[in-house]
Scaffold this motif. Structure first.
Motif, PDB file in Angstrom:
ATOM      1  N   GLU A 241      49.486 -42.370  -5.364  1.00 12.78           N
ATOM      2  CA  GLU A 241      50.661 -43.092  -4.370  1.00 12.78           C
ATOM      3  C   GLU A 241      49.720 -43.226  -3.171  1.00 12.78           C
ATOM      4  O   GLU A 241      50.617 -43.797  -2.503  1.00 12.78           O
ATOM      5  CB  GLU A 241      51.027 -40.999  -3.951  1.00 12.78           C
ATOM      6  N   GLU A 242      48.720 -43.117  -3.275  1.00 13.67           N
ATOM      7  CA  GLU A 242      48.466 -43.876  -2.270  1.00 13.67           C
ATOM      8  C   GLU A 242      48.124 -45.611  -2.980  1.00 13.67           C
ATOM      9  O   GLU A 242      47.949 -46.600  -1.429  1.00 13.67           O
ATOM     10  CB  GLU A 242      46.624 -43.559  -2.248  1.00 13.67           C
ATOM     11  N   GLY A 243      49.212 -45.782  -4.052  1.00 11.67           N
ATOM     12  CA  GLY A 243      48.732 -47.455  -4.086  1.00 11.67           C
ATOM     13  C   GLY A 243      50.107 -48.227  -4.011  1.00 11.67           C
ATOM     14  O   GLY A 243      50.351 -48.989  -3.855  1.00 11.67           O
ATOM     15  N   GLY A 244      51.046 -46.949  -3.342  1.00  8.13           N
ATOM     16  CA  GLY A 244      51.863 -47.554  -2.901  1.00  8.13           C
ATOM     17  C   GLY A 244      53.413 -46.501  -3.482  1.00  8.13           C
ATOM     18  O   GLY A 244      54.753 -47.167  -3.596  1.00  8.13           O
ATOM     19  N   ALA A 245      52.722 -46.166  -4.641  1.00 10.51           N
ATOM     20  CA  ALA A 245      53.787 -45.132  -5.093  1.00 10.51           C
ATOM     21  C   ALA A 245      54.951 -44.383  -4.945  1.00 10.51           C
ATOM     22  O   ALA A 245      53.803 -43.358  -4.092  1.00 10.51           O
ATOM     23  CB  ALA A 245      53.780 -44.205  -7.031  1.00 10.51           C
ATOM     24  N   ARG A 246      55.878 -44.002  -5.245  1.00  7.99           N
ATOM     25  CA  ARG A 246      56.800 -42.771  -3.592  1.00  7.99           C
ATOM     26  C   ARG A 246      56.655 -41.810  -4.479  1.00  7.99           C
ATOM     27  O   ARG A 246      56.725 -40.763  -5.650  1.00  7.99           O
ATOM     28  CB  ARG A 246      58.492 -42.879  -4.112  1.00  7.99           C
ATOM     29  N   LYS A 247      57.079 -40.365  -3.861  1.00 10.40           N
ATOM     30  CA  LYS A 247      57.081 -39.329  -4.592  1.00 10.40           C
ATOM     31  C   LYS A 247      58.010 -38.534  -4.910  1.00 10.40           C
ATOM     32  O   LYS A 247      59.008 -38.794  -4.289  1.00 10.40           O
ATOM     33  CB  LYS A 247      56.939 -38.219  -2.993  1.00 10.40           C
ATOM     34  N   CYS A 248      58.375 -38.667  -6.379  1.00 11.69           N
ATOM     35  CA  CYS A 248      59.477 -37.739  -6.913  1.00 11.69           C
ATOM     36  C   CYS A 248      59.577 -36.166  -7.074  1.00 11.69           C
ATOM     37  O   CYS A 248      57.902 -35.295  -7.239  1.00 11.69           O
ATOM     38  CB  CYS A 248      59.312 -38.460  -8.282  1.00 11.69           C
ATOM     39  N   GLY A 249      60.422 -35.462  -6.937  1.00  8.50           N
ATOM     40  CA  GLY A 249      59.754 -34.187  -6.788  1.00  8.50           C
ATOM     41  C   GLY A 249      60.658 -33.208  -7.962  1.00  8.50           C
ATOM     42  O   GLY A 249      60.500 -34.033  -9.478  1.00  8.50           O
ATOM     43  N   MET A 251      60.694 -30.372 -10.659  1.00  6.01           N
ATOM     44  CA  MET A 251      60.515 -29.154 -10.976  1.00  6.01           C
ATOM     45  C   MET A 251      58.902 -29.563 -11.785  1.00  6.01           C
ATOM     46  O   MET A 251      58.333 -28.979 -11.330  1.00  6.01           O
ATOM     47  CB  MET A 251      60.399 -28.413 -12.530  1.00  6.01           C
ATOM     48  N   TRP A 252      58.358 -31.031 -11.652  1.00  9.48           N
ATOM     49  CA  TRP A 252      57.123 -30.888 -12.349  1.00  9.48           C
ATOM     50  C   TRP A 252      57.099 -32.762 -11.058  1.00  9.48           C
ATOM     51  O   TRP A 252      57.571 -33.847 -11.676  1.00  9.48           O
ATOM     52  CB  TRP A 252      57.209 -32.148 -13.394  1.00  9.48           C
ATOM     53  N   PRO A 253      56.994 -32.158  -9.461  1.00 11.25           N
ATOM     54  CA  PRO A 253      56.320 -33.184  -8.760  1.00 11.25           C
ATOM     55  C   PRO A 253      55.116 -34.039  -8.930  1.00 11.25           C
ATOM     56  O   PRO A 253      54.596 -33.556  -8.958  1.00 11.25           O
ATOM     57  CB  PRO A 253      56.338 -32.891  -7.235  1.00 11.25           C
ATOM     58  N   GLY A 254      55.357 -35.442  -8.729  1.00 10.13           N
ATOM     59  CA  GLY A 254      54.504 -36.089  -8.529  1.00 10.13           C
ATOM     60  C   GLY A 254      55.015 -37.768  -7.929  1.00 10.13           C
ATOM     61  O   GLY A 254      56.165 -37.529  -7.396  1.00 10.13           O
ATOM     62  N   ALA A 255      53.922 -38.434  -8.457  1.00 10.68           N
ATOM     63  CA  ALA A 255      54.501 -39.816  -8.508  1.00 10.68           C
ATOM     64  C   ALA A 255      55.660 -40.237  -9.204  1.00 10.68           C
ATOM     65  O   ALA A 255      55.246 -39.878 -10.361  1.00 10.68           O
ATOM     66  CB  ALA A 255      53.125 -40.968  -8.107  1.00 10.68           C
ATOM     67  N   CYS A 256      56.184 -41.375  -8.888  1.00  7.31           N
ATOM     68  CA  CYS A 256      57.716 -41.544  -9.271  1.00  7.31           C
ATOM     69  C   CYS A 256      57.156 -42.751 -10.533  1.00  7.31           C
ATOM     70  O   CYS A 256      56.886 -43.983 -10.122  1.00  7.31           O
ATOM     71  CB  CYS A 256      58.751 -41.986  -8.294  1.00  7.31           C
ATOM     72  N   ASP A 257      57.725 -42.495 -11.628  1.00  4.36           N
ATOM     73  CA  ASP A 257      57.598 -43.043 -12.986  1.00  4.36           C
ATOM     74  C   ASP A 257      57.905 -44.891 -12.325  1.00  4.36           C
ATOM     75  O   ASP A 257      57.189 -45.958 -12.643  1.00  4.36           O
ATOM     76  CB  ASP A 257      57.926 -43.140 -14.257  1.00  4.36           C
ATOM     77  N   VAL A 258      59.032 -45.072 -12.174  1.00  4.58           N
ATOM     78  CA  VAL A 258      58.642 -46.508 -11.768  1.00  4.58           C
ATOM     79  C   VAL A 258      58.689 -47.697 -11.242  1.00  4.58           C
ATOM     80  O   VAL A 258      58.612 -48.426 -11.130  1.00  4.58           O
ATOM     81  CB  VAL A 258      61.147 -46.702 -11.133  1.00  4.58           C
ATOM     82  N   ASP A 259      57.691 -46.143  -9.978  1.00  7.62           N
ATOM     83  CA  ASP A 259      56.399 -47.492  -8.880  1.00  7.62           C
ATOM     84  C   ASP A 259      55.625 -47.084 -10.251  1.00  7.62           C
ATOM     85  O   ASP A 259      54.440 -48.013  -9.531  1.00  7.62           O
ATOM     86  CB  ASP A 259      56.480 -47.003  -7.759  1.00  7.62           C
ATOM     87  N   ILE A 260      55.320 -47.184 -11.409  1.00 11.22           N
ATOM     88  CA  ILE A 260      53.350 -47.428 -11.762  1.00 11.22           C
ATOM     89  C   ILE A 260      54.039 -48.125 -12.403  1.00 11.22           C
ATOM     90  O   ILE A 260      53.159 -49.063 -12.694  1.00 11.22           O
ATOM     91  CB  ILE A 260      53.485 -45.606 -12.518  1.00 11.22           C
ATOM     92  N   ALA A 261      55.289 -48.551 -13.119  1.00 13.36           N
ATOM     93  CA  ALA A 261      55.177 -49.717 -13.701  1.00 13.36           C
ATOM     94  C   ALA A 261      54.642 -51.318 -12.720  1.00 13.36           C
ATOM     95  O   ALA A 261      54.517 -52.018 -13.329  1.00 13.36           O
ATOM     96  CB  ALA A 261      56.429 -50.238 -14.218  1.00 13.36           C
TER      97      ALA A 261
END
Length: 384
Positions: A241-249, A251-261
């Motif tokens: 998330e510090e690297g720019g990935a959005r937050k996805c919500g 039941m399992w909230p975390g960074a968005c996979d689409v931004d990790i790519a």
């Protein structure tokens, strides 16, 4: 009575996610890290459990003890009959609740099938992507969507594309050890110090090694055992998330996979040495809820594929598509250096609904291997 009710509920949840019954710690991790109250399915299940528990405990003290022997015999036969009826009703999905196999079971992995367990002489970049709950659909509509997502014609111009399936056993971390260390085992029982794993071999060959997951590093102790498996670097939710990935919500909230790519692509394009990158996706983890991925939508209003086949199934395929699209954009980036991609499922989607479980192969998970055409093939020969 209360103990039996709670114990049976716990065993069901453990089996549903293909965990070993000894993994009591998984319940604690689930409570701490997940948001079960965000899921109507879990809320309904919890409410039913509490109501059943209330009436069971309330009625237990009022039940008369068995007297004549035939009362005991009738009770015994009734329990056996109900158990047999349950076995017959669930026979079609019994294989999908799979823990670790018996000793001596033949071993298979996508890594071995494609000859990449050890690095080739030309030292191309390698990205291994373990897609959470990527199963092999067996119903026509699902197979069509799977083909569109994971067998894209545009890949053929840049990569030699091969695919197949392998048996799966256990949960996500068991799938990780299957691919990384070539073994069917639990991470807390595996001897990392004396049995070298794939990232260690690549590091020894001069690769920079990185493991990525969009959730917290404490979940299933990845922050501890990934370095023991040979990864020099790890990235989890906060760093992503510090690297720019959005937050996805969901039941399992975390960074968005689409931004990790995109972050993986940047690392590959700016690295000064060969890269071995391992990525465990998150957003396809069941149950897939609204907000689990940026592209989520259309399942409620009927505009998404599979909208008429159940909300959970529809959302899962939307999340599959988002991950597949992000991987495709990464793989087809014209500035990307020569890179091979292995995409593989960890286990079939652990739906609670029986019909939804039957919509996927209960024995195997798929893999797709994209071998870059920018150089001659490596010494390992891709399977077909």
């Amino acid at each position: 009575m209360a103990g039996l009710t709670l114990a049976s509920a716990f065993e069901y949840i453990i089996n549903a996610f293909n965990l070993e019954i000894s993994r009591v710690d998984a319940l604690q991790e689930f409570i701490v890290n997940a948001r079960p109250l965000a899921s109507l399915e879990y809320l309904a299940g919890g409410a039913i459990l509490l109501v059943a528990l209330f009436f069971a405990v309330r009625g237990a003290g009022r039940t008369e003890r068995f007297g004549p022997v035939w009362n005991w015999m009738l009770g015994f036969v009734a329990v056996l009959g109900l158990a047999q009826a349950d076995s017959l009703a669930t026979a079609a999905t019994s294989n999908t609740y799979r823990g670790l196999p018996a000793a001596g079971t033949p071993f298979h992995s996508a890594v071995n099938a494609n000859g990449i367990a050890t690095p080739g002489k030309r030292k191309r970049n390698l990205v291994v992507i373990l897609v959470e709950a990527l199963g092999r659909p067996v119903f026509p509509e699902g197979r069509k969507l799977f083909e569109a997502d994971w067998h894209r014609t545009e890949w053929n111009g840049r990569y030699t594309v091969s695919s197949g399936e392998i048996p799966y056993f256990g949960s996500t971390t068991n799938g990780e050890l299957r691919e990384l260390c070539g073994v069917y085992s639990n991470y807390d029982a595996f001897d990392f110090e004396h049995r070298p794993c794939m990232p260690g071999r690549y590091a020894k060959a001069g690769y920079d090694t990185l493991a990525i997951h969009a959730f917290d590093g404490k979940f299933f102790d990845r922050a501890a055992w990934w370095p023991r498996a040979g990864f020099a670097h790890t990235m989890f939710r906060r760093q992503l998330e510090e690297g720019g990935a959005r937050k996805c919500g969901g039941m399992w909230p975390g960074a968005c996979d689409v931004d990790i790519a995109g972050q993986i692509g940047h690392r590959l394009k700016t690295a000064g040495k060969p890269q071995f990158i391992y990525w465990v996706t998150l957003n396809t983890h069941l149950p897939v809820l609204a907000g689990a991925t940026p592209g989520m939508g259309g399942c409620e209003d009927g505009t998404a594929p599979l909208a008429g086949m159940g909300l959970m199934r529809c959302r899962l395929f939307v999340a599959y598509h988002d991950v597949a699209q992000a991987i495709s954009v990464l793989a087809m980036d014209p500035d990307l250096p020569p890179t091979d991609f292995l995409i593989v499922g960890d286990h079939m989607p652990p739906f609670m609904n029986r019909n939804e479980r039957l919509a996927f192969d209960g024995y195997t998970v798929p893999w797709i291997f994209l071998q870059s055409k920018d150089h001659a093939p490596e010494s390992g020969t891709p399977a077909s």
